[in-house]
Every structure is written in structure tokens, then in C-alpha cells.
Design a protein around this motif. Structure first.
Motif, PDB file in Angstrom:
ATOM      1  N   UNK A 274       0.830  -1.228  -0.092  1.00 26.17           N
ATOM      2  CA  UNK A 274       0.103  -0.070   0.060  1.00 26.17           C
ATOM      3  C   UNK A 274       0.911   1.359   0.101  1.00 26.17           C
ATOM      4  N   UNK A 275       0.277   2.279  -0.852  1.00 26.48           N
ATOM      5  CA  UNK A 275       1.110   3.594  -0.439  1.00 26.48           C
ATOM      6  C   UNK A 275       0.614   4.192   0.795  1.00 26.48           C
ATOM      7  N   UNK A 276       1.314   5.040   1.555  1.00 27.73           N
ATOM      8  CA  UNK A 276       0.734   5.800   2.518  1.00 27.73           C
ATOM      9  C   UNK A 276       1.672   6.945   2.557  1.00 27.73           C
ATOM     10  N   UNK A 277       0.840   7.935   3.282  1.00 24.94           N
ATOM     11  CA  UNK A 277       1.230   9.495   3.161  1.00 24.94           C
ATOM     12  C   UNK A 277       0.939   9.951   4.599  1.00 24.94           C
ATOM     13  N   UNK A 278       1.676  11.193   4.722  1.00 24.16           N
ATOM     14  CA  UNK A 278       1.292  11.941   6.057  1.00 24.16           C
ATOM     15  C   UNK A 278       2.010  13.256   5.816  1.00 24.16           C
ATOM     16  N   UNK A 279       1.602  14.337   6.438  1.00 18.52           N
ATOM     17  CA  UNK A 279       2.048  15.614   6.541  1.00 18.52           C
ATOM     18  C   UNK A 279       2.594  15.927   8.115  1.00 18.52           C
TER      19      UNK A 279
END
Length: 164
Positions: A79-84
Motif C-alpha cells: 500500500x501507498x501511505x502518506x502524511x504531513x
């Protein structure tokens, strides 16, 4: 903290600089600590044959993206994950999102943000500013994947790429 958490944390360098994205040069120093902790964590995982994510950030260290994977029943789910990085970081932990899993589990918020409120956020609050991004992945994302991916597969909420 239980012994598993203590062992995990003991292998990741603790951070010392309390600075967020608005703190100029202090933020740059904090980012150096973040990268050092991430590199150590990645190297330890590779040595233990427990490689489970990749990560990169924008030049300012305010937007992070990566891939994470979980092996279940001898199949790799990726899975792709992301966060700021929150403006109030490190007092506030990052909100990690896996957008493609949005609405597939109750342990997720709008935008595919994984639920970390009950177990991880109190731990983060007690360890500010010593915890960083590597800790969020090790103590937040990793346990979430271990808990949720088998459930999602067993309930046919996600399928392996070979079955699509």
C-alpha cells in the motif's frame, strides 16, 4: 510500555530537538535527527529480515510518502501511505493515511487516516520530543497493519493483486 514496545523503541534512536516545521534552523536540525533515526530503523529491519516499508519526504520534511507492505498467508499486500508533518510537531504525532483503504475498516478516519488514538497517541504524548517519524511507523503503522490487514483479507475487503 510492554516489553515488545520497549525492545522496539530501544533499537530506534531517540530525538532531542523540540522543533517543528515553523522553527527554521532548529527544524533542519530536527530533520537530521529524524533521518538518522529512520536510517537506523531501516537498517535494523533489513538485518532482521523485517523490511516492510520505504519512505521519502519533500525537501522541507513537511510531506512524507512511502510504501508499506504486510505478508499474510505467504502473500504480500502493498500500500501507498502518506502524511504531513503537523505544524505543532513534535507535540502532535503525524496522522498516517493509506488512502486506498479508506472506508474498508472502522479503524480508519476520513482520507484513509489510520486510527492511532487509543494506543499510540498517549504513548507519543508521554515521549515528546523523543519520538519521531521512525517511532510513528514502528509503534503506529506497523501494529495497525498487523491488526487490520489479516482482518481485511479474511473479510474479503481487500484482495491480493494476483486475485484481481
Amino acid at each position: 510500555m510492554d516489553s515488545e514496545i520497549k525492545r522496539t523503541v530501544a533499537k530506534i534512536p531517540l530525538l532531542s530537538i523540540k522543533a517543528g516545521p515553523r522553527d527554521g534552523d532548529k527544524w533542519i536540525e530536527r530533520l537530521k535527527e529524524e533521518y538518522t533515526a529512520l536510517i537506523t530503523y531501516l537498517e535494523n529491519n533489513k538485518q532482521a529480515d523485517n523490511d516492510w516499508f520505504t519512505i521519502e519526504s519533500n525537501p522541507l520534511g513537511t510531506r512524507w510518502t512511502g510504501k508499506c507492505w504486510y505478508i499474510y498467508e505467504f502473500r504480500k499486500y502493498e500500500f501507498d501511505f502518506e502524511f504531513d508533518t503537523p505544524i505543532t510537531y513534535p507535540d502532535t504525532s503525524p496522522e498516517i493515511a493509506i488512502p486506498e483503504l479508506e472506508n474498508r475498516t472502522e479503524k480508519m478516519y476520513r482520507g484513509g487516516k489510520i486510527c492511532l488514538t487509543v494506543h499510540f497517541k498517549p504513548l507519543w504524548a508521554k515521549n515528546t520530543p523523543h519520538f519521531g517519524i521512525a517511532h510513528a511507523l514502528a509503534l503506529g503503522l506497523a501494529p495497525w497493519l498487523a491488526s487490520e490487514i489479516p482482518n481485511l483479507v479474511d473479510n474479503k475487503m481487500i484482495r491480493h493483486n494476483e486475485d484481481k
